[in-house]
Design a protein around this motif. Structure first.
Motif, PDB file in Angstrom:
ATOM      1  N   THR A 359      20.774  11.900   2.194  1.00  0.00           N
ATOM      2  CA  THR A 359      21.255  12.097   0.833  1.00  0.00           C
ATOM      3  C   THR A 359      20.670  13.384   0.265  1.00  0.00           C
ATOM      4  N   PRO A 360      21.430  14.116  -0.536  1.00  0.00           N
ATOM      5  CA  PRO A 360      20.899  15.345  -1.141  1.00  0.00           C
ATOM      6  C   PRO A 360      19.703  15.091  -2.055  1.00  0.00           C
ATOM      7  N   ALA A 361      19.523  13.853  -2.476  1.00  0.00           N
ATOM      8  CA  ALA A 361      18.439  13.541  -3.412  1.00  0.00           C
ATOM      9  C   ALA A 361      17.158  13.092  -2.713  1.00  0.00           C
ATOM     10  N   TRP A 362      17.086  13.225  -1.366  1.00  0.00           N
ATOM     11  CA  TRP A 362      15.939  12.634  -0.667  1.00  0.00           C
ATOM     12  C   TRP A 362      14.605  13.194  -1.136  1.00  0.00           C
ATOM     13  N   SER A 363      14.481  14.470  -1.407  1.00  0.00           N
ATOM     14  CA  SER A 363      13.191  15.024  -1.835  1.00  0.00           C
ATOM     15  C   SER A 363      12.721  14.362  -3.128  1.00  0.00           C
ATOM     16  N   GLN A 364      13.649  14.116  -4.068  1.00  0.00           N
ATOM     17  CA  GLN A 364      13.282  13.431  -5.296  1.00  0.00           C
ATOM     18  C   GLN A 364      12.959  11.955  -5.027  1.00  0.00           C
ATOM     19  N   ILE A 365      13.718  11.344  -4.104  1.00  0.00           N
ATOM     20  CA  ILE A 365      13.458   9.942  -3.744  1.00  0.00           C
ATOM     21  C   ILE A 365      12.080   9.814  -3.099  1.00  0.00           C
ATOM     22  N   ARG A 366      11.762  10.751  -2.217  1.00  0.00           N
ATOM     23  CA  ARG A 366      10.446  10.711  -1.550  1.00  0.00           C
ATOM     24  C   ARG A 366       9.323  10.758  -2.572  1.00  0.00           C
ATOM     25  N   ARG A 367       9.459  11.626  -3.575  1.00  0.00           N
ATOM     26  CA  ARG A 367       8.411  11.722  -4.586  1.00  0.00           C
ATOM     27  C   ARG A 367       8.317  10.433  -5.397  1.00  0.00           C
ATOM     28  N   ALA A 368       9.477   9.799  -5.667  1.00  0.00           N
ATOM     29  CA  ALA A 368       9.467   8.531  -6.406  1.00  0.00           C
ATOM     30  C   ALA A 368       8.781   7.435  -5.591  1.00  0.00           C
ATOM     31  N   ILE A 369       9.014   7.427  -4.278  1.00  0.00           N
ATOM     32  CA  ILE A 369       8.345   6.450  -3.408  1.00  0.00           C
ATOM     33  C   ILE A 369       6.843   6.702  -3.389  1.00  0.00           C
ATOM     34  N   ASP A 370       6.449   7.964  -3.282  1.00  0.00           N
ATOM     35  CA  ASP A 370       5.025   8.284  -3.271  1.00  0.00           C
ATOM     36  C   ASP A 370       4.342   7.822  -4.559  1.00  0.00           C
ATOM     37  N   GLU A 371       5.054   7.903  -5.668  1.00  0.00           N
ATOM     38  CA  GLU A 371       4.474   7.520  -6.955  1.00  0.00           C
ATOM     39  C   GLU A 371       4.349   6.010  -7.102  1.00  0.00           C
ATOM     40  N   THR A 372       5.239   5.266  -6.463  1.00  0.00           N
ATOM     41  CA  THR A 372       5.279   3.816  -6.698  1.00  0.00           C
ATOM     42  C   THR A 372       4.694   2.981  -5.555  1.00  0.00           C
ATOM     43  N   TRP A 373       4.468   3.582  -4.390  1.00  0.00           N
ATOM     44  CA  TRP A 373       3.900   2.837  -3.265  1.00  0.00           C
ATOM     45  C   TRP A 373       2.486   3.299  -2.932  1.00  0.00           C
ATOM     46  N   ALA A 374       1.916   4.133  -3.740  1.00  0.00           N
ATOM     47  CA  ALA A 374       0.546   4.584  -3.530  1.00  0.00           C
ATOM     48  C   ALA A 374      -0.225   4.417  -4.833  1.00  0.00           C
ATOM     49  N   PRO A 375      -1.518   4.055  -4.725  1.00  0.00           N
ATOM     50  CA  PRO A 375      -2.231   3.745  -3.493  1.00  0.00           C
ATOM     51  C   PRO A 375      -1.789   2.400  -2.917  1.00  0.00           C
ATOM     52  N   THR A 376      -2.022   2.229  -1.636  1.00  0.00           N
ATOM     53  CA  THR A 376      -1.594   0.983  -0.988  1.00  0.00           C
ATOM     54  C   THR A 376      -2.319  -0.225  -1.576  1.00  0.00           C
ATOM     55  N   ALA A 377      -3.482  -0.010  -2.190  1.00  0.00           N
ATOM     56  CA  ALA A 377      -4.222  -1.116  -2.799  1.00  0.00           C
ATOM     57  C   ALA A 377      -3.436  -1.745  -3.946  1.00  0.00           C
ATOM     58  N   ASP A 378      -2.515  -0.980  -4.540  1.00  0.00           N
ATOM     59  CA  ASP A 378      -1.753  -1.483  -5.679  1.00  0.00           C
ATOM     60  C   ASP A 378      -0.394  -2.072  -5.286  1.00  0.00           C
ATOM     61  N   VAL A 379      -0.036  -2.018  -4.021  1.00  0.00           N
ATOM     62  CA  VAL A 379       1.267  -2.503  -3.580  1.00  0.00           C
ATOM     63  C   VAL A 379       1.273  -4.028  -3.526  1.00  0.00           C
ATOM     64  N   THR A 380       2.257  -4.627  -4.178  1.00  0.00           N
ATOM     65  CA  THR A 380       2.455  -6.078  -4.104  1.00  0.00           C
ATOM     66  C   THR A 380       3.938  -6.354  -3.934  1.00  0.00           C
ATOM     67  N   GLN A 381       4.249  -7.435  -3.242  1.00  0.00           N
ATOM     68  CA  GLN A 381       5.654  -7.777  -3.026  1.00  0.00           C
ATOM     69  C   GLN A 381       6.334  -8.240  -4.304  1.00  0.00           C
ATOM     70  N   ASP A 382       5.552  -8.616  -5.312  1.00  0.00           N
ATOM     71  CA  ASP A 382       6.125  -9.096  -6.562  1.00  0.00           C
ATOM     72  C   ASP A 382       6.519  -7.946  -7.490  1.00  0.00           C
ATOM     73  N   ALA A 383       5.722  -6.868  -7.519  1.00  0.00           N
ATOM     74  CA  ALA A 383       5.944  -5.816  -8.510  1.00  0.00           C
ATOM     75  C   ALA A 383       6.446  -4.503  -7.934  1.00  0.00           C
ATOM     76  N   THR A 384       5.956  -4.111  -6.762  1.00  0.00           N
ATOM     77  CA  THR A 384       6.249  -2.773  -6.243  1.00  0.00           C
ATOM     78  C   THR A 384       7.738  -2.531  -5.980  1.00  0.00           C
ATOM     79  N   PRO A 385       8.456  -3.445  -5.320  1.00  0.00           N
ATOM     80  CA  PRO A 385       9.882  -3.169  -5.067  1.00  0.00           C
ATOM     81  C   PRO A 385      10.692  -2.923  -6.347  1.00  0.00           C
ATOM     82  N   ASP A 386      10.425  -3.691  -7.391  1.00  0.00           N
ATOM     83  CA  ASP A 386      11.164  -3.503  -8.638  1.00  0.00           C
ATOM     84  C   ASP A 386      10.813  -2.175  -9.296  1.00  0.00           C
ATOM     85  N   ALA A 387       9.527  -1.842  -9.316  1.00  0.00           N
ATOM     86  CA  ALA A 387       9.107  -0.567  -9.906  1.00  0.00           C
ATOM     87  C   ALA A 387       9.686   0.603  -9.125  1.00  0.00           C
ATOM     88  N   SER A 388       9.697   0.485  -7.808  1.00  0.00           N
ATOM     89  CA  SER A 388      10.226   1.559  -6.984  1.00  0.00           C
ATOM     90  C   SER A 388      11.735   1.662  -7.124  1.00  0.00           C
TER      91      SER A 388
END
Length: 401
Positions: A359-388
């Motif tokens: 997708t042409p938007a991958w660079s922006q998507i990658r940055r959004a993933i980096d913001e919402t899946w890091a740090p890994t200590a904060d990743v939870t199956q309840d909150a992270t997928p919705d935030a991302s």
């Protein structure tokens, strides 16, 4: 007469110094690009001369530099080693000279489907497929067996983490250039049967992170962190794997050639990428050879691409730099079979692995993933997928959050 002698009058070939120069811009890599260029220069016999220019190591810096230069109409780049994650974006905005019709067949023949998909935009081949490196599960010596794992069979994330805990060894995750986290999340989502995003444009793009596949991916990262078996994607992963306490490494099949693991490379064994929901889907990182739209001599650039994608050059890439070739027949070369012991595992991963969404938007998507899946200590199956999900949707639509 003196002028004629100095100019080598009467010869049929131009001196190497007078050959038209092609500037080949390459990303960070351990491959010997100047040696590959020298081989093509010799075969060109004065028709062109490739000179290598190095691009930044960091994926964001590399992307932003190329966007600035190509948007400004820079005509000093004749040939470009282009990350597959940039291809759709660069093609969509007209940065690339599409592959000529007469070369589409030769450059596509025998190419692995993921590599071909990564090189295609809007149903047209826009770059020449070249490298396709899959990630594999590396381990040292008999570590897998001592951890209770059978490397000849599928290994789940649950079993891998439990085995590492049992032995007190780490599971390192490679981050080559800053894209390690997004590649990891993409593969985990794909392994769970989903896709981060489907569709190419803003109007037809569908983000699917808040469903079952996104939760399965987050659950895996949550398990990994809670077990304290590693720091997550890291640029120091290879050296940590080679140090005391290193046991497992999730990294490209070419990682065995990295100097950081030289002390243990003779003891490294490859197995298939760990499974999510009983499915092994390895992250795939590709590089294609592209000709920018403003390249002053595109026909010569494509001549150079034909040389760089020749069977001989692809064999060199696999035997010397341990890179996976996009053309599957290269795996059958006798020289490759002898020098690339991870071949069977890598070939299977190339066929079934996951490239990042085209997708042409991958660079922006990658940055959004980096913001919402890091740090890994904060990743939870309840909150992270919705935030991302919300962050990626905003990135696709070009909205501020």
């Amino acid at each position: 007469m003196t002028a004629c002698l100095l100019a080598s009058c009467g010869t049929s070939e131009a001196p190497a110094g007078d050959a038209p120069t092609l500037s080949w811009h390459v990303g960070p890599d351990r491959l010997d690009a100047p040696a590959l260029a020298a081989t093509c220069n010799a075969e060109a016999a004065g028709a062109y001369r490739i000179e290598v220019e190095q691009l930044p190591d960091d994926v964001t810096a590399r992307h932003d530099l190329l966007v600035r230069r190509l948007r400004a109409g820079d005509d000093t780049i004749d040939l470009l080693s282009l990350d597959s994650s940039f291809t759709a974006e660069f093609a969509a905005v007209g940065f690339l000279e599409p592959v000529p019709d007469d070369l589409v067949g030769p450059l596509s023949e025998g190419v692995a489907r993921p590599a071909l998909d990564a090189a295609t935009y809007d149903d047209r081949l826009v770059v020449a497929p070249w490298l396709l490196d899959p990630q594999v599960l590396w381990f040292r010596g008999n570590v897998a067996e001592r951890a209770g794992l059978d490397p000849g069979k599928a290994i789940s994330w649950d079993d891998l983490v439990a085995g590492a805990q049992r032995l007190g060894v780490s599971i390192q995750v490679q981050d080559r250039d800053g894209s390690g986290l997004s590649e990891w999340v993409n593969a985990l989502v794909a392994g769970a049967g989903g896709r981060i995003v489907s569709g190419q444009g803003r109007d037809d793009a569908e983000v699917a992170l808040s469903g079952d596949a996104g939760r399965a991916a987050a659950s895996t990262i949550e398990l990994y962190h809670e077990a304290q078996v590693g720091p997550g994607p890291s640029k120091d992963a290879l050296s940590a794997f080679a140090a005391p306490g290193g046991g497992f490494l999730l990294a490209s099949a070419s990682a065995i050639a990295d100097p950081a693991v030289a002390s243990v490379s003779a003891d490294m064994v490859a197995a298939a990428y760990p499974t999510v929901a009983d499915t092994s889907v390895a992250p795939l990182a590709g590089v294609g050879l592209a000709v920018p739209r403003n390249a002053p001599q595109p026909s010569r650039s494509y001549d150079a691409i034909r040389c760089l994608t020749s069977p001989e050059q692809l064999t060199t890439l696999m035997t010397q730099a341990q890179h996976g070739a996009s053309r599957l027949a290269t795996y059958d070369d006798k020289a490759v079979a002898a020098a690339y012991p991870q071949g069977d595992v890598a070939r299977a991963a190339v066929k079934t692995g996951a490239i990042v969404p085209a997708t042409p938007a991958w660079s922006q998507i990658r940055r959004a993933i980096d913001e919402t899946w890091a740090p890994t200590a904060d990743v939870t199956q309840d909150a992270t997928p919705d935030a991302s999900q919300a962050a990626v949707e905003a990135a696709v639509e070009g909205r501020l959050r």
